[in-house]
Scaffold this active site. Structure first.
Site, PDB file in Angstrom:
ATOM      1  N   GLU A 109       0.840  -1.201   0.000  1.00 26.92           N
ATOM      2  CA  GLU A 109       0.000   0.000   0.000  1.00 26.92           C
ATOM      3  C   GLU A 109       0.876   1.253   0.000  1.00 26.92           C
ATOM      4  O   GLU A 109       0.568   2.236  -0.687  1.00 26.92           O
ATOM      5  CB  GLU A 109      -0.932  -0.011   1.213  1.00 26.92           C
ATOM      6  CG  GLU A 109      -2.026  -1.070   1.102  1.00 26.92           C
ATOM      7  CD  GLU A 109      -2.948  -1.097   2.299  1.00 26.92           C
ATOM      8  OE1 GLU A 109      -4.155  -0.839   2.133  1.00 26.92           O
ATOM      9  OE2 GLU A 109      -2.460  -1.385   3.413  1.00 26.92           O
ATOM     10  N   GLU A 129      -4.121  -9.196   3.487  1.00 24.41           N
ATOM     11  CA  GLU A 129      -4.902  -8.887   4.695  1.00 24.41           C
ATOM     12  C   GLU A 129      -6.127  -9.786   4.868  1.00 24.41           C
ATOM     13  O   GLU A 129      -6.484 -10.137   6.006  1.00 24.41           O
ATOM     14  CB  GLU A 129      -5.346  -7.420   4.672  1.00 24.41           C
ATOM     15  CG  GLU A 129      -4.244  -6.429   4.969  1.00 24.41           C
ATOM     16  CD  GLU A 129      -3.469  -6.002   3.723  1.00 24.41           C
ATOM     17  OE1 GLU A 129      -2.689  -5.049   3.811  1.00 24.41           O
ATOM     18  OE2 GLU A 129      -3.646  -6.656   2.662  1.00 24.41           O
TER      19      GLU A 129
END
Length: 684
Positions: A109, A129
């Site tokens: 990210e 995730e």
């Protein structure tokens, strides 16, 4: 003496480019000090006229292989990662991510928030995730989707896929592949961007057909068993095309924060750390060097072990007792690679190279070259002992001698050799080239360096290697045996096989115990029961339904009937009258008045049984750590990952209720049932 802490982020200038280096070994996790350092570095870049661009790079072996998971179970401190990424995007000067090793989770990210991404040829990127019970929480669902589209983003994020550099470049996730030094290449690329900003968040989502998106969504929900993180990730990804970026980012963060504090994420984090703990060496000794493997027994298990070894880059000698059996085993391996090639999983060249490292023999003299000899013959002590006598005669001095056994006594096998210190158990799970679990079993005389070699081999084979002591069934089958017995007790009490299987599938198991037994073959358990019959206490509660099924030729799927009937390979949805008659007869002989057994009772009795046996395994030293038991059950027995394992489950229960229920269960289980000391599992 200077005792000031070493900064987690260090900066130095290469003329007009600021190099921002992350120092947080071993994986450069995005902990609080890293986030603070990155934010300060971006602020310095903005206010320093001499610097026209920046490069973010990781020190050591990786870029940033994720966030600090230890922070996720408590309130996060500022600055949080979205604030760091917002500062990078708001900066008037371009910032390039230089990726080597792994950029995963928050690390990827962060990279997606930069103006460009330069990677070396061996890097991997991804957003795992969802596999940890959350969704990406720092813009991953929005920025990735803007690069690859909704359908592909659903596939990548919901599966937690790790994407290698070449594929990432093709997808537009990597902007440049460094041919030489990564840092030099990234600095040069940053200079080329001077005066330009390339914000992924400002890009539009690629156009796709509704059918493409629907297909990807259905596949992800099916593979993810419609777990909440999968559902939430899909909703966040689809929002990239329908909501303003600021609104979508805020919604993503809110969902991330809710899920990371939930029970599922807590269980998955527990398992994440348990897996890493299990793989740590349990002895200080260095492993013996090994480069050549011999596998004795070319059946399904032996062929699978050979394939796993070939896939790990090792030369393999496959041995059998006669030419016909050997040729069947070699053909199994060749067929496997031919299928992989036809499916596009590996190239023809890769398959050819692996097959070239495989040889076969029926001559025991050929064992002399092997560093590790793995026996994978019939699961019968006398047969294995006969094989080990031959291994002892022909294997070279210092070779590690391993038996692949599910239940048998390692010491009894080692006793027929002149070198019991070289003998170890390697309990592979079928199919051995697919299943990740490997129980590494130490015998009474196993040398520490031999145990270390077993663990090192497991790591090279890409297995989840768990050390354990020598006892009946080791960790996994010992618990599974107790679990299966409790399920049989519930048949006598009033349940039907489908009641038990359905309740446990609803809990999250891939299959129930009776469906598993049919698939494996009831004759396997029947043979083990007969072998132990002479030592069984007649006062012990014993359910003989399986024995009677086998006596009637109902061995499971392979005979068309077991607990269930099978037509064209498809199982009936319920047990038939013949099975129910045997079960009712068992209840009558036990003197049990049959009653409905509800799903909640089925699940709790199974869990209590597992917890009780886990306590005994720890008390007896069969399991080294309580968390190892969770790793074994999840990776080898279909225990749902999102429940964390039986030990984690127990730690979430009110202690007094757990103790009371276990006492009642042990009493109901009859003569010989023993109450374990659950404090060994709970007091951590």
């Amino acid at each position: 003496m200077n005792t000031s802490p070493i900064p987690a982020v260090r900066c130095h200038a290469q003329n007009d480019v600021l190099v921002i280096e992350i120092h947080n070994p071993p994986i450069n996790a995005g902990a609080l000090e890293v986030r603070r350092g990155l934010l300060q570095a971006v602020e310095s870049l903005e206010c320093t006229p001499e610097w026209q661009a920046a490069v973010i790079i990781g020190a050591g072996a990786t870029f940033m292989a994720g966030s600090d998971l230890k922070e996720f179970g408590k309130p996060l401190e500022d600055p949080q990662l979205p604030a760091v990424i917002a500062a990078i995007e708001a900066c008037s000067k371009p910032i390039v991510a230089a990726i080597h090793g792994a950029a995963l989770g928050g690390g990827f990210e962060l990279a997606l928030g930069c103006d460009a991404r330069v990677a070396d040829e061996k890097a991997v990127v991804g957003l795992p995730e969802v596999t940890l019970g959350m969704i990406p929480g720092a813009g991953g669902t929005q920025r990735l989707t803007r690069r690859v589209g909704i359908a592909r983003a659903i596939g990548l994020i919901c599966a937690g896929t790790r994407v290698p550099t070449l594929e990432a470049s093709r997808l537009g996730l990597i902007d440049h592949i460094a041919q030489g030094d990564l840092r030099t290449s990234a600095v040069q690329f940053a200079r080329q961007l001077q005066g330009r900003k390339c914000r992924v968040a400002e890009e539009t989502v690629p156009q796709e057909s509704p059918q493409q998106i629907q297909k990807a969504q259905e596949a992800a929900l099916r593979a993810g068993r419609q777990r909440p993180p999968v559902v939430a990730a899909i909703e966040a990804i689809k929002a990239a095309a329908t909501q303003p970026i600021a609104q979508a980012l805020q919604a993503e963060r809110e969902v991330f924060n809710r899920l990371r504090l939930g029970a599922e994420a807590h269980a998955l984090r527990h398992l994440f750390f348990a897996e890493r703990q299990a793989m740590k060496p349990s002895v200080d000794d260095a492993p013996r060097p090994f480069s050549r493997i011999a596998v004795i027994g070319a059946g399904t298990m032996g062929s699978g072990i050979a394939i796993a070894s070939l896939d790990a880059g090792l030369p393999v000698l496959l041995m059998e007792q006669d030419d016909a059996a050997l040729e069947r085993g070699l053909q199994r391996v060749r067929d496997h690679y031919a299928q992989r090639v036809s499916q596009g999983k590996i190239s023809v060249e890769a398959a050819t190279e692996r097959e070239a490292r495989l040889s076969g023999a029926t001559d025991w003299q050929r064992l002399g070259d092997a560093d590790v000899v793995i026996e994978a013959v019939f699961e019968e002590l006398a047969v294995k002992q006969a094989v080990f006598r031959q291994i002892d005669l022909h294997a070279k001095a210092g070779a590690v001698l391993a038996t692949n056994t599910s239940y048998l006594d390692i010491d009894a096998i080692a006793s027929v050799t002149r070198r019991p210190g070289d003998v170890i158990g390697l309990h592979f799970f079928s199919p051995a080239n697919v299943m990740k679990l490997l129980e590494v079993v130490r015998g009474r005389e196993t040398s520490p360096d031999v145990l270390a070699t077993g663990m090192a081999l497991g790591k090279q084979l890409h297995k989840m290697a768990v050390p354990c002591g020598n006892a009946f069934g080791f960790i996994g089958n010992r618990i599974y045996d107790a679990y299966r017995r409790q399920c049989e007790y519930m048949l006598e009490d009033g349940a039907w096989p489908e009641d038990v299987d359905r309740a446990l599938q609803d809990f999250g198991f891939a299959m129930g115990p009776f469906a598993v037994a049919d698939m494996s073959g009831l004759d396997i358990a029947w043979r083990m029961r007969r072998a132990r019959a002479a030592t069984r206490d007649p006062r012990e509660r014993y359910v003989d339904v399986l024995d009677h099924l086998c006596e009637r030729g109902r061995m499971g799927r392979k005979t068309g009937a077991g607990y269930y009937c099978y037509t064209d390979g498809k199982a009936s949805t319920a047990s038939d009258e013949a099975v129910r008659g045997l079960i009712v007869d068992a209840s009558v002989r036990r003197g049990v008045a049959r009653r409905p057994v509800l799903p909640e009772e089925i699940t709790r009795r199974v869990m209590l049984t597992m917890v009780n046996e886990a306590a005994w395994l720890l008390a007896e030293g069969v399991a080294l750590r309580a968390t190892d038991i969770d790793v074994v059950l999840v990776h080898g027995y279909g225990f749902p990952r999102w429940e964390g394992g039986p030990v984690h489950w127990a730690r979430q229960q009110p202690r007094s209720a757990l103790q009371c229920d276990m006492e009642f269960l042990v009493q109901a289980s009859g003569h010989g049932a023993r109450l374990g000391n659950i404090s060994l599992l709970l007091d951590v």
